[in-house]
Design a protein around this motif. Structure first.
Motif, PDB file in Angstrom:
ATOM      1  N   LEU A  32       0.879  -1.160   0.000  1.00  0.00           N
ATOM      2  CA  LEU A  32       0.000   0.000   0.000  1.00  0.00           C
ATOM      3  C   LEU A  32       0.912   1.203   0.000  1.00  0.00           C
ATOM      4  O   LEU A  32       1.709   1.385   0.929  1.00  0.00           O
ATOM      5  N   ILE A  34       0.753   5.094   0.371  1.00  0.00           N
ATOM      6  CA  ILE A  34      -0.253   5.990   0.930  1.00  0.00           C
ATOM      7  C   ILE A  34       0.395   7.322   1.282  1.00  0.00           C
ATOM      8  O   ILE A  34       1.535   7.348   1.765  1.00  0.00           O
ATOM      9  N   GLN A  40       4.574  10.418   1.654  1.00  0.00           N
ATOM     10  CA  GLN A  40       4.233   9.137   1.044  1.00  0.00           C
ATOM     11  C   GLN A  40       5.037   8.032   1.720  1.00  0.00           C
ATOM     12  O   GLN A  40       6.247   8.143   1.896  1.00  0.00           O
ATOM     13  N   PHE A  75      -4.699   1.443   8.118  1.00  0.00           N
ATOM     14  CA  PHE A  75      -5.575   2.149   7.186  1.00  0.00           C
ATOM     15  C   PHE A  75      -6.497   1.121   6.559  1.00  0.00           C
ATOM     16  O   PHE A  75      -6.057   0.023   6.185  1.00  0.00           O
ATOM     17  N   TYR A 102      -8.519   5.307   9.683  1.00  0.00           N
ATOM     18  CA  TYR A 102      -7.081   5.340   9.951  1.00  0.00           C
ATOM     19  C   TYR A 102      -6.909   5.291  11.462  1.00  0.00           C
ATOM     20  O   TYR A 102      -7.543   6.069  12.189  1.00  0.00           O
ATOM     21  N   ILE A 158      -5.294  12.200   4.240  1.00  0.00           N
ATOM     22  CA  ILE A 158      -4.886  11.016   3.489  1.00  0.00           C
ATOM     23  C   ILE A 158      -5.448  11.227   2.096  1.00  0.00           C
ATOM     24  O   ILE A 158      -6.650  11.118   1.879  1.00  0.00           O
ATOM     25  N   GLU A 160      -4.065  10.228  -1.237  1.00  0.00           N
ATOM     26  CA  GLU A 160      -3.966   9.346  -2.390  1.00  0.00           C
ATOM     27  C   GLU A 160      -3.170   8.106  -2.033  1.00  0.00           C
ATOM     28  O   GLU A 160      -2.495   8.066  -1.007  1.00  0.00           O
ATOM     29  N   GLY A 161      -3.274   7.140  -2.900  1.00  0.00           N
ATOM     30  CA  GLY A 161      -2.503   5.935  -2.711  1.00  0.00           C
ATOM     31  C   GLY A 161      -2.754   4.923  -3.807  1.00  0.00           C
ATOM     32  O   GLY A 161      -3.626   5.094  -4.657  1.00  0.00           O
TER      33      GLY A 161
END
Length: 169
Positions: A32, A34, A40, A75, A102, A158, A160-161
């Motif tokens: 992941l 994130i 990041q 998350f 989260y 939070i 994007e990911g």
């Protein structure tokens, strides 16, 4: 419906916590990426589930959960769709019941953040599933922020990911 989502989320959590290192991931396929508060990070403990709701088979569920390497951050997000398969595509929090959570256990007390839905600005998230196989689910997500469930004012952004998650169901 909500009970089944919570049960699925707990199942995923137990699976992650119970697995120290996944020997079936020799290539580093699971991750992941994130962005939390502009930073990041990459977490390697990530699983996803996709299948019929355990309480009502007319719904299909998708869920993903990941933990940080030190197991102090978690998350997760999930959603369900009625009367139809979940296939590659984009799913938004405006169209689906989509909890995004989260958990931060780096300090005391533990902080649980969730979507803000009661006052503006609202939390908004979308999940794009790009690939589904019997063993792997890949995709991306975008969003804005989550609020501390204790005080409803403290936020974590939070934004994007991307993910490549071991499919457990």
């Amino acid at each position: 419906m909500k009970k089944a989502l919570i049960f699925s989320l707990l199942t995923i959590f137990v699976t992650i916590v119970g697995c120290k290192k996944d020997a079936s991931d020799p290539e580093g396929e699971y991750f992941l990426n994130i962005t939390i508060d502009g930073n990041q990070v990459t977490w390697k403990s990530v699983v996803a589930e996709l299948g019929p709701d355990l309480d009502n088979a007319s719904y299909n569920n998708f869920g993903l959960m990941a933990t940080s390497p030190d197991r102090k951050e978690t998350f997760s997000f999930n959603f369900q769709q009625e009367d139809g398969a979940i296939v590659p595509g984009t799913y938004g929090s405006g169209d689906y019941f989509m909890p995004v959570d989260y958990i931060d256990e780096r300090g005391s007390p533990m902080k649980l953040y969730g979507m803000q839905k009661s006052i503006q600005p609202y939390s908004v998230y979308s999940i794009t599933i790009t690939s589904i196989t019997e063993t792997l689910i890949k995709g991306t997500f975008q969003g804005n922020f989550l609020v501390n469930n204790h005080d409803n004012t403290e936020q974590v952004t939070i934004t994007e990911g991307s993910f490549s998650a071991r499919r457990i169901r």
